[in-house]
Write a protein that holds these residues in place. Structure first.
Motif, PDB file in Angstrom:
ATOM      1  N   GLY A 133      39.289  42.610  48.668  1.00  0.00           N
ATOM      2  CA  GLY A 133      40.735  42.435  48.598  1.00  0.00           C
ATOM      3  C   GLY A 133      41.123  41.069  48.064  1.00  0.00           C
ATOM      4  O   GLY A 133      42.056  40.937  47.257  1.00  0.00           O
ATOM      5  N   ILE A 134      40.428  40.043  48.504  1.00  0.00           N
ATOM      6  CA  ILE A 134      40.686  38.689  48.000  1.00  0.00           C
ATOM      7  C   ILE A 134      40.336  38.600  46.518  1.00  0.00           C
ATOM      8  O   ILE A 134      41.034  37.949  45.734  1.00  0.00           O
ATOM      9  CB  ILE A 134      39.900  37.652  48.825  1.00  0.00           C
ATOM     10  N   HIS A 185      37.227  32.555  42.468  1.00  0.00           N
ATOM     11  CA  HIS A 185      36.524  33.841  42.399  1.00  0.00           C
ATOM     12  C   HIS A 185      35.024  33.642  42.612  1.00  0.00           C
ATOM     13  O   HIS A 185      34.396  34.383  43.364  1.00  0.00           O
ATOM     14  CB  HIS A 185      36.807  34.501  41.043  1.00  0.00           C
ATOM     15  N   ALA A 186      34.454  32.641  41.964  1.00  0.00           N
ATOM     16  CA  ALA A 186      33.016  32.401  42.109  1.00  0.00           C
ATOM     17  C   ALA A 186      32.658  31.976  43.532  1.00  0.00           C
ATOM     18  O   ALA A 186      31.642  32.411  44.081  1.00  0.00           O
ATOM     19  CB  ALA A 186      32.558  31.342  41.105  1.00  0.00           C
ATOM     20  N   ILE A 187      33.490  31.141  44.140  1.00  0.00           N
ATOM     21  CA  ILE A 187      33.237  30.704  45.518  1.00  0.00           C
ATOM     22  C   ILE A 187      33.311  31.883  46.471  1.00  0.00           C
ATOM     23  O   ILE A 187      32.516  31.987  47.413  1.00  0.00           O
ATOM     24  CB  ILE A 187      34.239  29.605  45.924  1.00  0.00           C
ATOM     25  N   ASP A 188      34.245  32.791  46.242  1.00  0.00           N
ATOM     26  CA  ASP A 188      34.394  33.956  47.115  1.00  0.00           C
ATOM     27  C   ASP A 188      33.355  35.024  46.819  1.00  0.00           C
ATOM     28  O   ASP A 188      32.780  35.611  47.730  1.00  0.00           O
ATOM     29  CB  ASP A 188      35.802  34.536  46.952  1.00  0.00           C
ATOM     30  N   ALA A 189      33.098  35.278  45.556  1.00  0.00           N
ATOM     31  CA  ALA A 189      32.262  36.417  45.183  1.00  0.00           C
ATOM     32  C   ALA A 189      30.778  36.191  45.441  1.00  0.00           C
ATOM     33  O   ALA A 189      30.103  37.090  45.934  1.00  0.00           O
ATOM     34  CB  ALA A 189      32.478  36.767  43.718  1.00  0.00           C
ATOM     35  N   VAL A 190      30.272  35.029  45.103  1.00  0.00           N
ATOM     36  CA  VAL A 190      28.824  34.832  45.216  1.00  0.00           C
ATOM     37  C   VAL A 190      28.355  34.958  46.664  1.00  0.00           C
ATOM     38  O   VAL A 190      27.531  35.818  46.971  1.00  0.00           O
ATOM     39  CB  VAL A 190      28.397  33.496  44.567  1.00  0.00           C
ATOM     40  N   PRO A 191      28.880  34.170  47.605  1.00  0.00           N
ATOM     41  CA  PRO A 191      28.424  34.379  48.987  1.00  0.00           C
ATOM     42  C   PRO A 191      28.996  35.655  49.596  1.00  0.00           C
ATOM     43  O   PRO A 191      28.352  36.294  50.420  1.00  0.00           O
ATOM     44  CB  PRO A 191      28.911  33.146  49.734  1.00  0.00           C
ATOM     45  N   GLY A 192      30.205  36.041  49.177  1.00  0.00           N
ATOM     46  CA  GLY A 192      30.831  37.230  49.753  1.00  0.00           C
ATOM     47  C   GLY A 192      30.091  38.500  49.397  1.00  0.00           C
ATOM     48  O   GLY A 192      29.657  39.244  50.273  1.00  0.00           O
ATOM     49  N   TYR A 193      29.962  38.776  48.114  1.00  0.00           N
ATOM     50  CA  TYR A 193      29.273  39.989  47.683  1.00  0.00           C
ATOM     51  C   TYR A 193      27.803  39.954  48.062  1.00  0.00           C
ATOM     52  O   TYR A 193      27.259  40.919  48.560  1.00  0.00           O
ATOM     53  CB  TYR A 193      29.372  40.168  46.172  1.00  0.00           C
ATOM     54  N   LEU A 225      44.956  27.167  34.962  1.00  0.00           N
ATOM     55  CA  LEU A 225      45.140  28.197  35.975  1.00  0.00           C
ATOM     56  C   LEU A 225      43.997  29.212  35.949  1.00  0.00           C
ATOM     57  O   LEU A 225      43.492  29.622  36.995  1.00  0.00           O
ATOM     58  CB  LEU A 225      46.481  28.909  35.773  1.00  0.00           C
ATOM     59  N   PHE A 226      43.572  29.594  34.743  1.00  0.00           N
ATOM     60  CA  PHE A 226      42.437  30.516  34.627  1.00  0.00           C
ATOM     61  C   PHE A 226      41.203  29.948  35.309  1.00  0.00           C
ATOM     62  O   PHE A 226      40.540  30.630  36.089  1.00  0.00           O
ATOM     63  CB  PHE A 226      42.119  30.818  33.157  1.00  0.00           C
ATOM     64  N   TRP A 227      40.884  28.684  35.027  1.00  0.00           N
ATOM     65  CA  TRP A 227      39.670  28.096  35.574  1.00  0.00           C
ATOM     66  C   TRP A 227      39.767  27.860  37.078  1.00  0.00           C
ATOM     67  O   TRP A 227      38.772  27.962  37.786  1.00  0.00           O
ATOM     68  CB  TRP A 227      39.314  26.807  34.821  1.00  0.00           C
ATOM     69  N   VAL A 228      40.958  27.567  37.569  1.00  0.00           N
ATOM     70  CA  VAL A 228      41.127  27.433  39.023  1.00  0.00           C
ATOM     71  C   VAL A 228      40.802  28.761  39.698  1.00  0.00           C
ATOM     72  O   VAL A 228      40.040  28.809  40.676  1.00  0.00           O
ATOM     73  CB  VAL A 228      42.562  26.967  39.365  1.00  0.00           C
ATOM     74  N   PHE A 229      41.361  29.855  39.174  1.00  0.00           N
ATOM     75  CA  PHE A 229      41.083  31.161  39.769  1.00  0.00           C
ATOM     76  C   PHE A 229      39.646  31.607  39.523  1.00  0.00           C
ATOM     77  O   PHE A 229      39.063  32.318  40.340  1.00  0.00           O
ATOM     78  CB  PHE A 229      42.082  32.213  39.277  1.00  0.00           C
ATOM     79  N   TRP A 230      39.059  31.206  38.419  1.00  0.00           N
ATOM     80  CA  TRP A 230      37.664  31.558  38.166  1.00  0.00           C
ATOM     81  C   TRP A 230      36.749  30.883  39.189  1.00  0.00           C
ATOM     82  O   TRP A 230      35.828  31.512  39.713  1.00  0.00           O
ATOM     83  CB  TRP A 230      37.246  31.151  36.747  1.00  0.00           C
ATOM     84  N   VAL A 231      37.009  29.615  39.469  1.00  0.00           N
ATOM     85  CA  VAL A 231      36.206  28.892  40.470  1.00  0.00           C
ATOM     86  C   VAL A 231      36.411  29.509  41.852  1.00  0.00           C
ATOM     87  O   VAL A 231      35.443  29.717  42.601  1.00  0.00           O
ATOM     88  CB  VAL A 231      36.542  27.381  40.452  1.00  0.00           C
TER      89      VAL A 231
END
Length: 89
Positions: A40-41, A69-77, A61-67
């Motif tokens: 969801g995040i 996303h990477a912080i959430d996705a890598v440990p999250g997924y 803004l793109f790079w802020v959300f990309w970072v």
């Protein structure tokens, strides 16, 4: 595409999370809920990347959300897939 994919994952994990009552499957139940929240995040972060790439001329803004996303996705997924897989019996 990334938003639709993550939204459908979030709905699927949430439906499975709500279908299990938690008794006897506490660990599986917890990781299903965790993965639903992570997906969801990710929908929000994917939308931010899309809007940042579309509207922001400096691409900050793109790079802020990309970072984010990477912080959430890598440990999250990674955590959810590994630990959910270990808890399934």
């Amino acid at each position: 595409m990334m938003m639709v994919q993550n939204f459908s994952f979030a709905l699927t994990y949430w439906d499975l999370f709500m279908a299990i009552d938690g008794s006897g499957c506490d660990n599986t139940w917890w990781w299903l809920g965790y993965n639903a929240v992570v997906c969801g995040i990710e929908v929000v972060f994917a939308g931010g990347m899309m809007l940042g790439g579309w509207f922001d001329a400096s691409k900050v803004l793109f790079w802020v959300f990309w970072v984010l996303h990477a912080i959430d996705a890598v440990p999250g997924y990674t955590g959810a897939v590994v630990f959910l897989g270990q808890k399934l019996q």
